[in-house]
Design a protein around this motif. Structure first.
Motif, short mmCIF file in Angstrom:
data_model
loop_
_atom_site.label_atom_id
_atom_site.label_comp_id
_atom_site.label_asym_id
_atom_site.label_seq_id
_atom_site.Cartn_x
_atom_site.Cartn_y
_atom_site.Cartn_z
N THR A 286 0.52 -1.45 -0.25
CA THR A 286 0.36 0.14 -0.12
C THR A 286 0.92 1.32 -0.12
O THR A 286 0.39 2.47 0.17
CB THR A 286 -0.81 -0.24 1.05
N CYS A 287 2.09 0.74 -0.09
CA CYS A 287 3.39 2.51 -0.36
C CYS A 287 2.75 3.46 -0.63
O CYS A 287 3.00 2.32 -2.05
CB CYS A 287 4.62 1.78 -0.16
N PRO A 288 2.05 4.36 -0.88
CA PRO A 288 2.22 5.20 -2.16
C PRO A 288 2.88 6.08 -2.80
O PRO A 288 2.39 5.78 -4.46
CB PRO A 288 1.09 6.64 -1.46
N ILE A 289 4.47 6.42 -2.24
CA ILE A 289 4.96 6.64 -3.06
C ILE A 289 6.71 6.65 -2.30
O ILE A 289 6.83 6.78 -1.24
CB ILE A 289 5.07 8.38 -2.82
N GLU A 334 1.18 4.21 4.02
CA GLU A 334 -0.53 4.85 4.77
C GLU A 334 -0.83 3.72 5.58
O GLU A 334 -0.90 2.63 5.14
CB GLU A 334 -1.38 5.09 3.62
N SER A 339 -0.63 9.15 7.06
CA SER A 339 1.24 8.72 6.32
C SER A 339 1.74 8.57 7.35
O SER A 339 2.06 9.94 8.32
CB SER A 339 0.62 9.70 5.27
N SER A 460 5.57 6.86 -7.66
CA SER A 460 3.55 6.99 -7.53
C SER A 460 3.02 6.22 -7.28
O SER A 460 2.70 6.14 -9.00
CB SER A 460 3.93 9.27 -7.49
N SER A 461 2.35 6.15 -6.50
CA SER A 461 1.08 5.33 -6.86
C SER A 461 -0.09 6.48 -6.44
O SER A 461 -0.79 6.40 -5.72
CB SER A 461 1.08 3.98 -6.63
N PRO A 462 -0.90 7.43 -7.44
CA PRO A 462 -2.34 8.04 -6.99
C PRO A 462 -3.14 7.46 -6.73
O PRO A 462 -3.76 8.26 -6.03
CB PRO A 462 -1.93 8.40 -8.52
N ARG A 463 -3.65 6.05 -6.64
CA ARG A 463 -4.70 5.62 -6.65
C ARG A 463 -4.54 4.83 -5.19
O ARG A 463 -5.80 5.00 -4.33
CB ARG A 463 -4.81 4.46 -6.86
N MET A 464 -3.15 5.00 -4.28
CA MET A 464 -2.91 4.25 -2.77
C MET A 464 -3.89 5.78 -2.27
O MET A 464 -3.14 7.02 -2.17
CB MET A 464 -1.56 4.14 -2.20
#
Length: 464
Positions: A286-289, A334, A339, A460-464
């Motif tokens: 689930t790490c977004p960035i 997250e 965060s 970066s994963s904007p959906r997370m």
């Protein structure tokens, strides 16, 4: 019969490769070369949400507008569309001493019958001609989108089978002078090498002139991005990007080349030893960035991160070098809507690095005991407390948080820092259960599309 055969040849224009690039003034901040307009339009349709981001910038909005307009010409005016060479169009943006960028569109024409007024009218149906004037034998027509207020003026001209459209008359005149100039973009070694490395099979190529781009964009950025833009402008004049889309993935591949006369400024990069592109295999899925720096030589890795230039006469070895760290990853985790930042170090030897870190970071509290944290019935980790929680921000600046170095522990083959023990526990559980980003199908798909070696990467994963 000879005249009948020769007549179409005289009437049709020959289109040279990179003809539009050669006429762009050398002070361009940003250049976009469109290789496939139709493919670009399909990308916009299939990725409508992602491509809506383009509307937030002047260049992106103009590219979207032109793609839709040229697509409509296929039905409304196919004869005019056939007179345009869509594979050699170029768009550029110039600062012109203003806060807003001035735009320049250059379109090759395969027929000398088509005039600039025709192209302007097709691309911008609301444009109204308000004046015309000769400039060195070339007719320049000025247009407005509001005849009463005379606002949003554009200018258009034809010369040597090229159609020029610009938001600034001065910019248009500069472009008209370029064919006769002694020096153009194709003569600049830095740009020519980046242009040669670009891929004509993708929908579009983007070229940034970093020394001019940096003053324009850096004030709008924060933290690491502002620093990256400013640093890059010191050692590289041009950056080239190839942009393509496959299914739901937008891929951007870039290349920049160090200028030979700027190597004295970039010695921290010229001898860098890149490492395999990867994420630490303990970051939660689930790490977004995350940001990651890597160099097999730990001293050079420290120089990439450090705010201060290297001092070759210093006898004090940096902590990163003492601990023989080869990768540094700053990530955000997250959890329950909050965060938490964490820092992951990849050492050559975990035990050696942990001993060095304890001796340096716990110097003021050298008798502190390790905190034992049980993960499950069979696994536990020992967590150390640092007396210098702001060490990384102090030495490496933003975006390292001031307290990210408060606690640290060995997890698998890594050393993990965080500002609380719960984050370290969560990282250990993610590794134990295999719920990591490295093991996810999403990361594997991304990894297959990227190059295998680098010194810095951003995920970066904007959906997370």
């Amino acid at each position: 019969g000879g005249l009948l055969i020769l007549s179409p040849l005289v009437r049709n224009a020959s289109i040279q490769e990179n003809a539009t690039i050669a006429t762009i003034p050398t002070d361009a901040v940003l250049i976009a070369r469109i290789n496939h307009w139709n493919e670009l339009l399909e990308q916009q349709r299939s990725l409508d949400t992602l491509y809506s981001i383009l509307d937030s910038s002047l260049p992106g909005h103009l590219v979207k507008l032109l793609a839709r307009t040229l697509d409509s010409l296929r039905v409304e005016n196919p004869e005019l569309l056939n007179s345009i060479s869509l594979s050699e169009c170029s768009l550029s943006w110039h600062s012109m001493g203003q806060k807003d960028l001035s735009s320049l569109i250059i379109i090759p024409l395969s027929s000398t019958v088509v005039k600039a007024e025709d192209i302007m009218g097709a691309l911008f149906p609301r444009a109204i001609p308000i004046a015309s004037q000769q400039y060195s034998g070339t007719k320049i027509v000025s247009f407005t989108f509001d005849e009463k207020r005379n606002t949003q003026t554009w200018h258009a001209a034809n010369k040597d089978n090229l159609c020029y459209i610009a938001t600034s008359r001065i910019l248009l005149e500069n472009a008209l002078r370029m064919p006769a100039a002694e020096h153009n973009l194709l003569n600049e070694a830095g740009f020519a090498r980046v242009l040669q490395s670009s891929n004509r099979n993708v929908a579009w190529n983007v070229f940034l002139q970093l020394p001019r781009y940096s003053p324009y964009i850096a004030p709008q950025l924060n933290g690491i991005w502002q620093r990256l833009v400013n640093e890059s402008a010191k050692w590289c004049s041009w950056l080239g990007l190839d942009i393509t889309q496959e299914e739901l993935s937008l891929s951007v591949q870039g290349v920049s080349l160090i200028e030979s006369d700027k190597k004295n400024r970039s010695n921290r990069y010229t001898e860098a030893k890149s490492v395999a592109l990867s994420s630490p295999d303990l970051l939660p899925e689930t790490c977004p960035i995350f940001l990651r720096w890597g160099d097999r030589n730990s001293e050079r890795l420290h120089s990439q991160l450090s705010l201060q230039p290297n001092n070759p006469n210093s006898s004090i070895q940096p902590l990163i070098a003492q601990a023989e760290i080869q990768e540094v990853t700053l990530a955000w985790d997250e959890q329950n809507g909050t965060s938490n930042s964490l820092l992951v170090l990849t050492p050559r030897s975990t035990s050696h690095a942990f001993g060095i870190l304890r001796s340096e970071l716990d110097a003021r509290n050298e008798h502190s005991k390790l905190l034992t944290l049980r993960i499950d019935d069979d696994n536990e980790i020992s967590i150390a407390t640092s007396s210098l929680p702001n060490y990384f921000q102090q030495h490496f600046g933003t975006p390292f948080p001031s307290d990210v170095g408060k606690f640290y522990a060995i997890v698998d083959r890594y050393i993990v820092f965080a500002n609380n023990t719960q984050t370290i526990e969560r990282i250990a559980l993610a590794k134990l259960r295999g719920a990591t980003l490295e093991a996810s199908s999403q990361w594997k798909e991304i990894k297959e599309k990227l190059q295998s070696q680098c010194n810095f990467m951003y995920y970066s994963s904007p959906r997370m």
